[in-house]
Scaffold this motif. Structure first.
Motif, PDB file in Angstrom:
ATOM      1  N   ALA A  52       0.816  -1.213   0.000  1.00 49.59           N
ATOM      2  CA  ALA A  52       0.000   0.000   0.000  1.00 49.59           C
ATOM      3  C   ALA A  52       0.847   1.260   0.000  1.00 49.59           C
ATOM      4  CB  ALA A  52      -0.926  -0.005   1.213  1.00 49.59           C
ATOM      5  N   GLU A  53       2.105   1.160   0.424  1.00 51.66           N
ATOM      6  CA  GLU A  53       2.957   2.337   0.561  1.00 51.66           C
ATOM      7  C   GLU A  53       4.062   2.411  -0.486  1.00 51.66           C
ATOM      8  OE1 GLU A  53       4.514   1.931   4.442  1.00 51.66           O
ATOM      9  OE2 GLU A  53       2.578   2.098   5.475  1.00 51.66           O
ATOM     10  N   SER A  54       4.347   1.284  -1.162  1.00 53.14           N
ATOM     11  CA  SER A  54       5.505   1.227  -2.047  1.00 53.14           C
ATOM     12  C   SER A  54       5.091   1.327  -3.510  1.00 53.14           C
ATOM     13  CB  SER A  54       6.260  -0.090  -1.824  1.00 53.14           C
ATOM     14  OG  SER A  54       7.278  -0.250  -2.785  1.00 53.14           O
TER      15      SER A  54
END
Length: 373
Positions: A52-54
């Motif tokens: 979700a963040e990368s």
């Protein structure tokens, strides 16, 4: 990117170790280690959070696919192992049922359970009252360096008190299987020390609504520890064994009873079919014409020879009633050979050359009032 590389590297290591453990479990007929599944679950959660963040979505998605695939392989292995173990336990119980003897069933059961479930060692023990007694351990040939030490432990007739917090006490109270780890504060420490076990599963043997013994099993020397699925397997075996063992014991009791009845009937038939013994002249008879049997405390004929023993007096009184050797054996619960030996001694002590002569001599020596009616 560095974070993604680190996750991918760790994922490859965890998945690889899980695959190795799964292949080892297949060879050992074991279930997979729950710890491996927990590691995969934790790893999957971490990868999803990173995804979700990368910006490195494709690489992390590939890791997710690998994790899910390995989890599926673990599930397939355990499902197949459950089916195999249940079938092997059923076959083992069938072999034990064919033995018939309860003692032989008890002796062979640990080896059958070990082979069916892939355990390293299986122990059977008995429980009486507030104590349990380790009895027989059946180890695999390659994984029990402490077999001799345990054998000495068992031969010492160790009676372990079923203390309040022992797992075995809980099995007696609730009749449910248990899984015990080395770190459990309630395990019986002397037994853990002598067996060097790190974890074990155990199940009660329940007959006539009470616990008469236990099965214990471990996987010492194998890569994985025992699992909840192992606990289910040993519980299945113990339940089936208890039913067969109780049935075998009842059959043995019935056989013993039948043998006693048969011996008694045979003695009666022999007495009815055997030659009648003539009643010597002067033998005291009652109103119906039956020989009067002297009372239990009648004196023995000392003037005709050495005093008869109590058993010899019992035999000669039955001889006087016309009983054959087989009938006397049935009445006094002796072998026919023993009765023959007593008859020989009676004839020698009374200086008689026949059974009738011995009976006549014995009855003549009894005080006259014995036969007075």
């Amino acid at each position: 990117m560095e974070r993604t590389s680190e996750i991918i590297s760790r994922a490859e290591e965890i998945i690889s170790r899980s695959g190795d453990a799964r292949r080892q479990a297949l060879l050992a007929h074991a279930f997979t280690d729950p710890v491996a599944r927990h590691r995969l679950d934790d790893l999957l959660s971490e990868v999803k959070a990173a995804l979700a963040e990368s910006p490195d979505g494709p690489a992390l998605l590939a890791v997710v696919a690998d994790i899910v695939s390995e989890r599926r392989r673990l599930y397939i292995h355990d499902s197949a192992e459950r089916e195999r173990a249940d079938s092997a336990v059923t076959s083992a119980l069938k072999r034990l049922r064919g033995l018939g003897s309860s003692a032989e069933m008890s002796r062979r059961a640990p080896a059958e359970l070990r082979e069916a479930c892939g355990f390293t060692r299986v122990m059977i023990s008995s429980a009486r009252g507030s104590r349990w007694m380790p009895d027989t351990m059946r180890p695999s040939d390659h994984a029990d360096p402490d077999a001799a030490e345990f054998a000495r432990f068992a031969k010492n007739d160790n009676e372990i008190p079923l203390a309040h917090l022992l797992p075995e006490t809980q099995m007696v109270r609730h009749r449910l299987p248990v899984l015990v780890s080395e770190t459990s504060p309630h395990a019986y420490k002397p037994l853990v020390q002598v067996t060097k076990t790190t974890s074990y599963v155990a199940a009660p043997i329940v007959a006539k609504r009470r616990v008469i013994g236990f099965f214990h099993a471990d996987r010492i020397g194998q890569r994985g520890e025992v699992s909840q699925s192992d606990r289910d397997s040993i519980a299945l075996f113990a339940a089936g064994f208890a039913v067969m063992f109780e049935h075998a014991v009842l059959n043995e009791l019935l056989a013993q009873q039948r043998a006693r009845w048969t011996a008694g009937l045979r003695a009666i038939i022999d007495a009815l079919d055997g030659p009648a013994v003539a009643t010597p002249a002067g033998t005291p008879l009652d109103a119906r014409g039956d020989v009067v049997v002297p009372p239990h405390d009648d004196p023995a004929p000392g003037k005709h020879g050495r005093t008869l023993t109590e058993r010899e007096r019992q035999v000669v009184r039955l001889m006087a009633s016309g009983a054959t050797n087989h009938a006397i054996a049935g009445e006094l619960v002796l072998s026919v050979e023993t009765v023959k030996s007593h008859v020989k001694n009676i004839m020698r002590k009374l200086h008689a050359t026949s059974r009738a002569g011995a009976v006549a001599t014995y009855l003549q020596s009894v005080p006259k009032e014995v036969g007075a009616t």
